[in-house]
Scaffold this motif. Structure first.
Motif, PDB file in Angstrom:
ATOM      1  N   GLU A   1       0.828  -1.202   0.000  1.00 48.82           N
ATOM      2  CA  GLU A   1       0.000   0.000   0.000  1.00 48.82           C
ATOM      3  C   GLU A   1       0.867   1.258   0.000  1.00 48.82           C
ATOM      4  OE1 GLU A   1      -4.137  -0.478   2.182  1.00 48.82           O
ATOM      5  OE2 GLU A   1      -2.525  -1.271   3.430  1.00 48.82           O
TER       6      GLU A   1
ATOM      7  N   VAL B   1       2.077   1.752  -3.534  1.00 51.06           N
ATOM      8  CA  VAL B   1       0.997   2.249  -4.390  1.00 51.06           C
ATOM      9  C   VAL B   1       0.711   3.711  -4.086  1.00 51.06           C
ATOM     10  CG1 VAL B   1      -1.443   1.998  -4.964  1.00 51.06           C
ATOM     11  CG2 VAL B   1      -0.030  -0.032  -4.664  1.00 51.06           C
TER      12      VAL B   1
ATOM     13  N   ALA C   1       3.303   5.841  -5.798  1.00 56.41           N
ATOM     14  CA  ALA C   1       3.051   5.918  -7.244  1.00 56.41           C
ATOM     15  C   ALA C   1       1.876   6.847  -7.553  1.00 56.41           C
ATOM     16  CB  ALA C   1       2.781   4.522  -7.794  1.00 56.41           C
ATOM     17  N   LEU C   2       0.805   6.749  -6.773  1.00 53.24           N
ATOM     18  CA  LEU C   2      -0.348   7.615  -6.990  1.00 53.24           C
ATOM     19  C   LEU C   2       0.013   9.081  -6.731  1.00 53.24           C
ATOM     20  CD1 LEU C   2      -3.305   5.593  -5.409  1.00 53.24           C
ATOM     21  CD2 LEU C   2      -2.679   5.795  -7.808  1.00 53.24           C
TER      22      LEU C   2
ATOM     23  N   ALA D   1      -6.905   4.667  -7.460  1.00 56.42           N
ATOM     24  CA  ALA D   1      -6.923   3.794  -6.285  1.00 56.42           C
ATOM     25  C   ALA D   1      -7.996   2.719  -6.406  1.00 56.42           C
ATOM     26  CB  ALA D   1      -7.134   4.620  -5.024  1.00 56.42           C
TER      27      ALA D   1
ATOM     28  N   VAL E   1      -6.779  -0.149  -8.448  1.00 59.14           N
ATOM     29  CA  VAL E   1      -5.884  -1.052  -7.702  1.00 59.14           C
ATOM     30  C   VAL E   1      -6.691  -1.902  -6.721  1.00 59.14           C
ATOM     31  CG1 VAL E   1      -3.925  -1.159  -6.122  1.00 59.14           C
ATOM     32  CG2 VAL E   1      -3.953   0.550  -7.948  1.00 59.14           C
TER      33      VAL E   1
ATOM     34  N   HIS F   1      -6.577  -5.949  -5.687  1.00 53.37           N
ATOM     35  CA  HIS F   1      -5.728  -6.204  -4.524  1.00 53.37           C
ATOM     36  C   HIS F   1      -6.473  -5.776  -3.261  1.00 53.37           C
ATOM     37  CE1 HIS F   1      -2.224  -6.917  -7.140  1.00 53.37           C
ATOM     38  NE2 HIS F   1      -2.642  -5.870  -7.834  1.00 53.37           N
TER      39      HIS F   1
ATOM     40  N   LEU G   1      -5.661   5.148   0.174  1.00 52.98           N
ATOM     41  CA  LEU G   1      -4.664   5.413  -0.865  1.00 52.98           C
ATOM     42  C   LEU G   1      -4.900   6.771  -1.519  1.00 52.98           C
ATOM     43  CD1 LEU G   1      -4.372   1.929  -2.636  1.00 52.98           C
ATOM     44  CD2 LEU G   1      -2.757   2.994  -1.050  1.00 52.98           C
TER      45      LEU G   1
END
Length: 244
Positions: free
Chosen positions: A118, A121, A124-125, A158, A161, A165, A172
């Motif tokens: 998390e 991610v 990256a976001l 988000a 994703v 997942h 997120l």
């Protein structure tokens, strides 16, 4: 501009005006300055743009104002210094600003997320959303309200994703837009109201509240669109904690 509180601006303006031999009375709000010099007749109003918080530029403005009020700068030198500061380029290049957004998202994710996946991610976001905001900052439709658009994009990504997942799309998205949270604006508003500057404090508080509302609506809109496009999120297991 740059996030200065009203009471600090008013005290510096009074000090500078007194040093220049034209004492006056000043009333500062986040979007306007009302002033009246005792040696001249009439009250004047100057419309000011709120601008973005820039603590580095704010510190330089304070230094120039102090130097004019208590020496060694003259008024002409002070005006020249402020104009040079206003026309100066961004102190950090675009890659640095985007990377800083990723670092801020990572810091928030370390507190709010329960796995290193998390956190990755969220980083990256944060980078993608920041790059998108920088790329669209010159567009009139998007540049005036970057926070809601960034929140909608973060929630949409988000959701994509979370559809594959076991992660929290809302958390997120929150980590990705942490740079747009008006923390300093809220703090400044409280400081202004505690010092008796109710007009400036309440208007700044309303502005911070509208930013939070825009972020919330953006996350809701992006999450709804993401659920329609990518389906429901995968069920999450028991919450854990970050570990080695």
């Amino acid at each position: 501009r740059y996030g200065a509180p009203a009471h600090r601006i008013e005290s510096l303006l009074e000090a500078v005006a007194g040093a220049l031999g034209c004492p006056g009375v000043f009333l500062v709000t986040p979007t306007s300055v009302l002033f009246d010099f005792r040696a001249a007749s009439g009250t004047h109003l100057v419309r000011a743009s709120g601008g973005e918080v820039d603590l580095g530029a704010l510190a330089e403005v304070y230094e120039v104002a102090r130097a004019v009020a208590w020496g060694p700068l003259s008024s002409e030198e002070g005006i020249a210094a402020l104009r040079a500061l206003e026309q100066s380029a961004q102190p950090f290049q675009l890659p640095t600003r985007v990377a800083a957004s990723g670092v801020a998202s990572a810091a928030a994710a370390c507190f709010l997320c329960s796995s290193w996946f998390e956190v990755a991610v969220a980083v990256a976001l944060g980078v993608v959303v920041s790059a998108f905001a920088e790329a669209t900052s010159a567009l009139p439709a998007l540049g005036r309200a970057p926070a809601p658009v960034a929140a909608a994009l973060a929630a949409l990504l988000a959701a994509s994703v979370a559809a594959n997942h076991p992660v929290s799309a809302t958390v997120l998205a929150l980590c990705a837009v942490i740079m747009w949270m008006p923390g300093l604006s809220l703090t400044t508003a409280m400081a202004e109201m505690s010092t008796g500057h109710l007009v400036s404090g309440t208007s700044r508080l309303a502005g911070a509240g509208s930013t939070l509302l825009g972020l919330g609506l953006g996350v809701a809109l992006g999450g709804t669109i993401g659920a329609r496009l990518f389906g429901d999120a995968v069920a999450m297991g028991p919450a854990g904690s970050l570990g080695p």
